[in-house]
Design a protein around this motif. Sequence first.
Motif, PDB file in Angstrom:
ATOM      1  N   ALA A   1      15.102  53.812  12.183  1.00 52.03           N
ATOM      2  CA  ALA A   1      15.977  54.935  12.516  1.00 52.03           C
ATOM      3  C   ALA A   1      15.162  56.139  12.976  1.00 52.03           C
ATOM      4  O   ALA A   1      15.525  56.830  13.931  1.00 52.03           O
ATOM      5  CB  ALA A   1      16.838  55.296  11.308  1.00 52.03           C
ATOM      6  N   ALA A   2      14.032  56.375  12.298  1.00 46.16           N
ATOM      7  CA  ALA A   2      13.211  57.537  12.625  1.00 46.16           C
ATOM      8  C   ALA A   2      12.695  57.443  14.062  1.00 46.16           C
ATOM      9  O   ALA A   2      12.708  58.433  14.808  1.00 46.16           O
ATOM     10  CB  ALA A   2      12.041  57.646  11.647  1.00 46.16           C
ATOM     11  N   GLY A   3      12.266  56.240  14.452  1.00 51.53           N
ATOM     12  CA  GLY A   3      11.777  56.057  15.816  1.00 51.53           C
ATOM     13  C   GLY A   3      12.865  56.313  16.839  1.00 51.53           C
ATOM     14  O   GLY A   3      12.636  56.945  17.875  1.00 51.53           O
ATOM     15  N   MET A   4      14.059  55.828  16.516  1.00 51.92           N
ATOM     16  CA  MET A   4      15.169  56.014  17.449  1.00 51.92           C
ATOM     17  C   MET A   4      15.569  57.489  17.529  1.00 51.92           C
ATOM     18  O   MET A   4      15.812  58.016  18.613  1.00 51.92           O
ATOM     19  CB  MET A   4      16.365  55.165  17.018  1.00 51.92           C
ATOM     20  N   ASP A   5      15.615  58.148  16.358  1.00 50.10           N
ATOM     21  CA  ASP A   5      16.003  59.557  16.341  1.00 50.10           C
ATOM     22  C   ASP A   5      15.058  60.397  17.193  1.00 50.10           C
ATOM     23  O   ASP A   5      15.481  61.259  17.956  1.00 50.10           O
ATOM     24  CB  ASP A   5      16.010  60.087  14.901  1.00 50.10           C
ATOM     25  N   GLN A   6      13.759  60.112  17.030  1.00 52.17           N
ATOM     26  CA  GLN A   6      12.774  60.897  17.759  1.00 52.17           C
ATOM     27  C   GLN A   6      12.933  60.690  19.265  1.00 52.17           C
ATOM     28  O   GLN A   6      12.946  61.650  20.044  1.00 52.17           O
ATOM     29  CB  GLN A   6      11.374  60.487  17.310  1.00 52.17           C
TER      30      GLN A   6
END
Lengths: 380, 362
Positions: B75-80
Motif C-alpha cells: 500500500a505504501a508503494g502505491m500511495d507514494q
Amino acid sequence: MSSALQARLTRLGLLLAAPALALLLAYAVTTLVLEIAGDPAGDVWDQILSWPEPRNLVNIINAGSVYYLSGIAVAIGFRMNLFNIGVDGQYRIAAFVAAVVAGEAWLPGYLNTAFAIVAAMAVGALWAGIAGLLRVTRGVSEVISTIMLNAVSTGLVAYLLRKLAVREEGSNDIGTREIPSDSWIGGFPLPGASNEVYGFVIIAAVVGIAYSVVINRTRFGFDLRATGQSETAAVASGVDVKRMIVISMLLSGAVAGLVGLPILFGDAYTYGVTFQSGLGFAGIAIALLGRNNAIGIVLGALLFAFLEEQANPLQIVVGVSPQIVDIMQGVIVLAVVIVYEVVARFGSRLEQRQAGRDLGTGGDAGAGRGGPGDKEVART
Amino acid sequence: MRRTSQLVVVAGMSLALAAGCGSRTDTEEDDTGSNGETGETGDNGDKCVEPGDMTIGMAYDVGGRGDQSFNDSAAAGMDQAACEFGFNTEEGEAADGEPESAREERLRTFADAEIDPIIAVGFAYAPSVAKVAEEYPDSNFVLIDSADATGDNITNVLFAEEQGSFLVGAAAAMKSETDQIGFVGGVNVPLINKFEAGYVAGAEAVNPEIEVDVQYLTEPPDFSGFGDPAKGRTASQGMFDGGADIVYQAAGGSGAGVFEAAAASDGMAIGVDSDQYVTADPSVQDVILTSMLKRIDIAVYDYLSEVDAGEIPTGEQVYDLSVDGVGYSTSGGFVDDITDDLDDYKQQIIDGEIEVPTEPAS
C-alpha cells in the motif's frame, strides 16, 4: 374439509413467515450498522440486491453446491440430535485423499474419478465414525471429539501434503499432483457466462434427493428422527440407539467427504495450500437456516453464496468492506433460530385455540404455557 | 483505536462461528499517518500531483491495508506513486477461506472498470491472475511473490526473503545473551519457510552453537496465522519463557502479539516486511530490535514509475540484497553497533561467497 385446508394454509403461512421475518431483521440490522458507521447503506443494498451477471450466477450456483453438501452433512447429524462440528475436518481430509488418489490415476478416465469419490466418502465416514464410536463406547460428546478431530485433520493433512506434494522450483505454492484431464468432471455453460457450472451440481442434487427420501420415507429415517426427538421413546420402541448414532455419524461423514469435491474436480484439480477452508462451519449455519430440510438447505446455501458473491466487489465499487456480509449472515442465522421459535409458539397457540373452538369450550385450552412441547403433552 | 479494534475482533469471532467465516482485524488502520481512507489517495497534502484519469487497482491478501506489515508495504508503494504521479487508486481485499472464484472476481471487477494496472498482492493470487490475465489481454497485471502465472501482460515480483532474513538472524545471534532465539512463522507454507531458512542460517553463521526455536501458528489451508495476534503472543511467550531472548516473526498481522509478548518478558523481537519500529503500536516500539525489510513498497513504486514513464515492464523482477530489495532496518538504533558486521555479511551474500538456503535444513 375446509378447516383442513385452512389449517394447511396457516401452516404454509407460518412456514414462510419465519424466513421472511429473519431476512427483514437482517436487512434492518445491517442497515443500522452501515448508518452508524457512516457508510452509504443505499449504495451497498443497490450492489447486493442487483441482479448478478451470468458469470456471477455461475459462481453463486457453484459456491451454493459446495455449501449445500456441507449443509446436508450437518443436517444428517442434526436430525439425530448429533452436532457434527467436524464436517470441516472431514471434508478437508477427504478432499486431500481424493486429490492424491485421483492424482495418482491408478485407473483410467472416469473410473479414476469414481474411485476417488468413493475414497473421499470412505475417509469422511471413517473420520466422523471415530467421533461416533467414542460417543457410544466412552460417552465422549461428539461436539468435543469432532472439534479435536478437526485439529488433528488439519495437522495430518499439512504433514502429508509436505510428504506427497509436488512443488515446482522456486514456486511458493505446493499441492498434490494434478488430476489428469480425462478424470475432470466437466461443467455446463450458462447463456452469456464465460465460466461453467460444476458438473458436480448433479451429484449434489442426487445427494439432496437421497437425503430427503431416506429421512422421510424409510424405516431407517423414521428411527433416526425418532431417536433425535426422544431417545427414551426410541429405545422403548425397539431402536438400537448406539447403532443409530454410529450409522448417522458415518453417513454424515460420508456426505462431508463430498464437500470439497466439486472444487477439486471442477476447478482446482489439485489440493494445495490455498484450497478453500471453512466450508464445514458454513454448513452448520446453512443447515440451521434450512431447518434440516432438503429444499430449505438449497435456499440457505444459495442465499449465502449469493450474499458473498454480491458483496465481493463492495470495497471496489462502493468503498465498504465486504465483511458487512459476515454481519448479515450472522444476523440471518440468529434471527432464523429465534423467529422460528416464536412462530412455532404462535402456531401451537393457534392450533390450541382452534382445538378449543372445535370442542366447543370456546377457551384456549392449555394456552398460557405455550412452548413447542405442548403438542406432545396434549397427545399423551 | 486499539480497544475498538479488539472489540471488533471479539464481535467478529462470535459471528464467525455462526457465519462460518474468518474473523479479521480489518478495521485496524495503521496509525503512522499514512492515508487511512481507502481509494482516495492522491489528494492528501499539497505536494501531491492532482490525480489524472489513470486508476490503479490493488487486490490485497488476507489482512489487507492496515496489517502493519506485508499488505501495508504494498500500500505504501502505491500511495507514494499515486501521490507523485497523480494516479487514482482502488482497493479490494481477500477474506480468509474465500473461494478461488472470489479472487478471480475481484480482479475482473477491476478490469471491467478499466482499472489498469492491477496489482495482486500475494502468491495466493497466482491461479486467478493466470486466468484473468488471459481473459483481459489488454490489461496489465502485477503478481507479487509468485512466478507461477506468466504471460505477456503479467509482471512477477519476487523477493529474496532468505537473504534479508539471514541478516536479521545474524543480528539476533550477535545480540542474544542467552544463545537462544526464536522464529514465529504465520503459516507453514514454502514462502515463510524461506524466512526461517535464512534466519537460522544467519544465526548459525555467527554462532554455530545457537539454539533456534521454530514455531508456525497455523497449517494451510488455515491462513488465520497471518492475522491473529493472540496466536502470535502465545507462541512467542512460550519461547521467551523457555529462555529465548529474541524472536523473529514472519507472521503478518499476528506479529503484533509477538511484540506484546516481547514487551511483557523483557525480550526483543524482530519485525518483518515493513520497518515495524515505525509502523507498529508505539507501546511496543522499544522491543523491536530491527525489521527484515521486504521492499514491496519499492517494487510497487518502481513498477508504477515505469508505468508513468509509459513503459510497462513484464516478466520476472527479482528484488534481492544487491538492489536493496530486501534488507534490515536501523530505526531505534539497537543495531547501530553491529551494522559493520551485518554489512559485511551482506556483501558476502551479494558476491556469492555465502549462499543462503531457501528451505529449512530438516
